[in-house]
Design an enzyme around this catalytic site. Structure first.
Site, short mmCIF file in Angstrom:
data_model
loop_
_atom_site.label_atom_id
_atom_site.label_comp_id
_atom_site.label_asym_id
_atom_site.label_seq_id
_atom_site.Cartn_x
_atom_site.Cartn_y
_atom_site.Cartn_z
N THR A 1 0.86 -1.19 0.00
CA THR A 1 0.00 0.00 0.00
C THR A 1 0.89 1.23 0.00
O THR A 1 1.65 1.46 0.94
CB THR A 1 -0.88 0.00 1.26
OG1 THR A 1 -1.59 -1.23 1.29
CG2 THR A 1 -1.85 1.16 1.27
N GLU B 1 -3.03 -4.97 -3.04
CA GLU B 1 -3.59 -6.21 -2.49
C GLU B 1 -4.71 -5.88 -1.51
O GLU B 1 -4.68 -4.85 -0.85
CB GLU B 1 -2.50 -7.05 -1.86
CG GLU B 1 -1.71 -6.39 -0.75
CD GLU B 1 -2.42 -6.37 0.58
OE1 GLU B 1 -2.10 -5.50 1.40
OE2 GLU B 1 -3.32 -7.22 0.79
N PHE B 2 -5.68 -6.78 -1.45
CA PHE B 2 -6.80 -6.60 -0.51
C PHE B 2 -6.92 -7.81 0.42
O PHE B 2 -8.01 -8.19 0.82
CB PHE B 2 -8.10 -6.37 -1.28
CG PHE B 2 -8.08 -5.11 -2.11
CD1 PHE B 2 -8.34 -3.87 -1.53
CD2 PHE B 2 -7.77 -5.15 -3.46
CE1 PHE B 2 -8.30 -2.71 -2.29
CE2 PHE B 2 -7.72 -3.99 -4.23
CZ PHE B 2 -7.99 -2.76 -3.65
N LEU C 1 -19.60 -3.90 10.01
CA LEU C 1 -20.51 -3.16 10.88
C LEU C 1 -20.54 -3.83 12.24
O LEU C 1 -21.57 -3.88 12.89
CB LEU C 1 -21.92 -3.13 10.28
CG LEU C 1 -22.18 -2.12 9.17
CD1 LEU C 1 -23.64 -2.13 8.76
CD2 LEU C 1 -21.77 -0.70 9.57
N CYS D 1 -2.67 -2.52 9.05
CA CYS D 1 -3.12 -1.84 7.83
C CYS D 1 -4.06 -0.67 8.09
O CYS D 1 -3.73 0.47 7.76
CB CYS D 1 -3.80 -2.84 6.90
SG CYS D 1 -2.75 -4.23 6.52
N LYS E 1 -2.62 2.42 10.06
CA LYS E 1 -1.53 3.05 9.30
C LYS E 1 -2.06 3.74 8.04
O LYS E 1 -1.67 4.87 7.73
CB LYS E 1 -0.52 1.94 8.92
CG LYS E 1 0.59 2.34 7.98
CD LYS E 1 1.60 1.22 7.85
CE LYS E 1 1.17 0.09 6.98
NZ LYS E 1 1.24 0.27 5.55
C1 UGA Z 1 -7.35 -4.92 6.01
C2 UGA Z 1 -8.38 -4.95 4.88
O1 UGA Z 1 -9.59 -5.57 5.34
C3 UGA Z 1 -7.84 -5.73 3.67
O2 UGA Z 1 -8.77 -5.65 2.60
C4 UGA Z 1 -6.51 -5.10 3.23
O3 UGA Z 1 -5.93 -5.84 2.17
C5 UGA Z 1 -5.54 -5.13 4.42
O4 UGA Z 1 -6.12 -4.40 5.51
C6 UGA Z 1 -4.25 -4.47 3.97
O5 UGA Z 1 -4.27 -3.29 3.67
O6 UGA Z 1 -3.25 -5.17 3.81
P1 UGA Z 1 -6.61 -6.67 7.92
O7 UGA Z 1 -5.85 -5.54 8.51
O8 UGA Z 1 -5.92 -7.98 7.75
O9 UGA Z 1 -7.16 -6.28 6.45
O10 UGA Z 1 -7.86 -6.95 8.84
P2 UGA Z 1 -9.42 -6.63 8.83
O11 UGA Z 1 -10.15 -7.89 8.67
O12 UGA Z 1 -9.73 -5.53 7.90
O13 UGA Z 1 -9.61 -6.11 10.34
C7 UGA Z 1 -9.03 -4.91 10.77
C8 UGA Z 1 -9.47 -4.57 12.16
O14 UGA Z 1 -10.83 -4.12 12.17
C9 UGA Z 1 -9.43 -5.72 13.17
O15 UGA Z 1 -8.91 -5.26 14.38
C10 UGA Z 1 -10.88 -6.13 13.32
O16 UGA Z 1 -11.14 -6.74 14.55
C11 UGA Z 1 -11.58 -4.80 13.18
N1 UGA Z 1 -12.98 -4.89 12.73
C12 UGA Z 1 -13.29 -5.42 11.52
C13 UGA Z 1 -13.99 -4.38 13.54
O17 UGA Z 1 -13.74 -3.89 14.65
N2 UGA Z 1 -15.29 -4.45 13.10
C14 UGA Z 1 -15.63 -4.99 11.91
O18 UGA Z 1 -16.83 -5.00 11.57
C15 UGA Z 1 -14.59 -5.49 11.09
#
Ligand code: UGA
Length: 443
Positions: free
Chosen positions: A132, A162-163, A261, A271, A274
């Site tokens: 990113t 990447e996602f 949500l 991610c 940052k």
């Molecule tokens: C995130 C993005 O979801 C990916 O699409 C992206 O590729 C990645 O960053 C990146 O830039 O490399 P990630 O950081 O692995 O992925 O994790 P997420 O599943 O997005 O969760 C992030 C945080 O949000 C976690 O602490 C999770 O517990 C929290 N979260 C997520 C919530 O508090 N509520 C939700 O509804 C969803």
């Protein structure tokens, strides 16, 4: 089959390498951390990611995946080179692009060496930003390569953000919602069409700057969704409504969608925090105050404080109280604790002089590096023993299967704070626990 090089063996780089090799490409993955590379060669993964080790083993055995610490090896053998090195935050919260710059310079130097050795051959390389990076980074990569590369080299610079989500990264690679590709030439576009042809999903081709922006805009929007529902959770608590029901009702509207949500202690990880911060800085440098995202950050920090407030409401003073923390990683299925809510909450509870006892299926060793003086155990019942309060910060599936009757008996006080609204509070109440969720109505 294509020859692909990936520079960076972190989460993005290693997963990308493994998955492209699984698709039958010949992949070289490179990292300047020699020790890390040696360990991967012995199949010791630098982090936990479900399914990764198996793919790495299989591909290495099939000779489709190899590891090196030499960028020259990558440049020599790969037509497509993905840059997947880290872009950490500076102390001001900007993206530190020095690793990307160093790698670009090394790619140019390697191209020079290659031209000297292979005088006759026409050389083309497609350099792809996978990490990113702020919008306009590709311009710098291109400028640097143009300036330092020898004549006779043809290259394209592209952005293919990447996602992948940690914990489901392999699944995400093979089943993405979309693939975003920013290109500037037909030649580069054709290469991407070929390497992603086995993956069935919408593929959107854009200019490079738009692709760079799509990544920042997407991650910040996800953070915004989380902070939005957390703000709603605060209102729910004040009026006695249930945020889980509100989120369900909102999420059924296709324009809103139910994902991201989930109210709780707020987002963490390497991610979202940052990228939100970097995006605010990018906008500022471009002359735009992204106040909306500043508020997203503020709401996220307030959710950590909310846990302490709830703990005080239950226990009055936290000093010398035994508090069990269940879940240290920033989310389930990972041992990653970067920017984990648990770090902030442990810090706040330490300031209150509480006695902390911690349990996590995967992340204990990582947390020990930050807080070596806390009690840790892989036995959840040993952690719960004599506790006045348990705080759940990560929704690991195995937490749901704990014997809560036994836990109730061994605790000093029957208090539970569920920072992820994932426990069956009706069952907990029937056992005799006093339960607090986030924005959750508990009769
Ligand atoms: C995130 C993005 O979801 C990916 O699409 C992206 O590729 C990645 O960053 C990146 O830039 O490399 P990630 O950081 O692995 O992925 O994790 P997420 O599943 O997005 O969760 C992030 C945080 O949000 C976690 O602490 C999770 O517990 C929290 N979260 C997520 C919530 O508090 N509520 C939700 O509804 C969803």
């Amino acid at each position: 089959m294509k020859n692909i090089g990936v520079i960076g063996a972190g989460h993005v780089g290693l997963v990308t390498s493994a998955c492209f090799s699984k698709l039958g490409n010949k992949v070289i993955c490179c990292d300047n951390d020699v020790e890390k590379i040696e360990k991967i060669k012995k199949f010791i993964m630098p982090f936990y990611e479900p399914g990764l080790e198996e793919i790495v083993k299989e591909s290495v055995e099939k000779k489709l995946l190899s590891f090196t610490d030499s960028i020259y090896e990558v440049v020599k053998n790969s037509e497509i080179i993905f840059i997947a090195v880290g872009t950490p935050s500076t102390s001001e919260g900007k993206a530190d692009l020095s690793y990307v710059e160093n790698v670009t310079v090394e790619i140019a130097n390697s191209l020079k060496k290659l031209v000297e050795i292979e005088k006759e051959r026409k050389i083309y390389r497609l350099i792809v930003e996978k990490s990113t990076v702020p919008v306009l980074t590709s311009e710098w990569v291109k400028k640097t390569l143009q300036l330092l590369s020898p004549t006779g080299i043809e290259f394209d610079v592209a952005a293919n953000p990447e996602f992948l989500r940690e914990g489901s990264a392999i699944k995400d690679f093979f089943n993405p919602d979309r693939i975003v590709i920013g290109v500037e030439s037909e030649r580069a576009k054709k290469i991407f069409e070929e390497i992603y042809s086995p993956i069935n999903c919408p593929k959107i081709f854009t200019d490079v700057k738009s692709a760079e922006l799509i990544k920042h805009a997407s991650n910040s929007f996800l953070a915004l969704k989380i902070s939005y529902i957390n703000a709603i959770a605060n209102i729910c608590e004040r009026v006695g409504a249930d945020v889980e029901l509100v989120a369900e009702g909102m999420g059924l509207d296709k324009r809103i969608g139910k994902e991201f949500l989930k109210a709780g202690v707020g987002y963490g990880g390497s991610c979202l925090p940052k990228d939100v911060s970097a995006f605010i800085h990018i906008a500022e440098e471009l002359g735009y105050q992204f106040n909306l995202l500043k508020e997203v950050q503020k709401i996220n920090s307030q959710q950590r404080l909310l846990i302490i407030k709830k703990a005080k409401e239950l226990l009055w003073n936290l000093k010398d109280k035994n508090i069990g923390i269940f879940g240290l990683s920033f989310k389930p299925e990972t041992d990653d604790i970067r920017q984990s809510p648990a770090i902030d909450i442990i810090d706040l509870l330490k300031k209150e002089n509480a006695n902390l006892k911690c349990y996590d299926p995967k992340a204990i060793e990582n947390m020990k590096k930050i807080y070596p003086d806390i009690f840790y155990s892989y036995d959840p019942y040993e952690v719960a023993n004599e506790c006045h309060l348990l705080i759940f910060l990560t929704e690991w599936e195995i937490f749901k299967k704990l014997d809560f009757r036994k836990i109730k008996e061994i605790m000093k006080m029957p208090y539970i704070i569920d920072g992820r609204n994932f426990l069956d509070y009706k069952n907990l109440k029937s056992i005799g626990f006093i339960y607090r969720g986030i924005g959750r109505k508990v009769e």
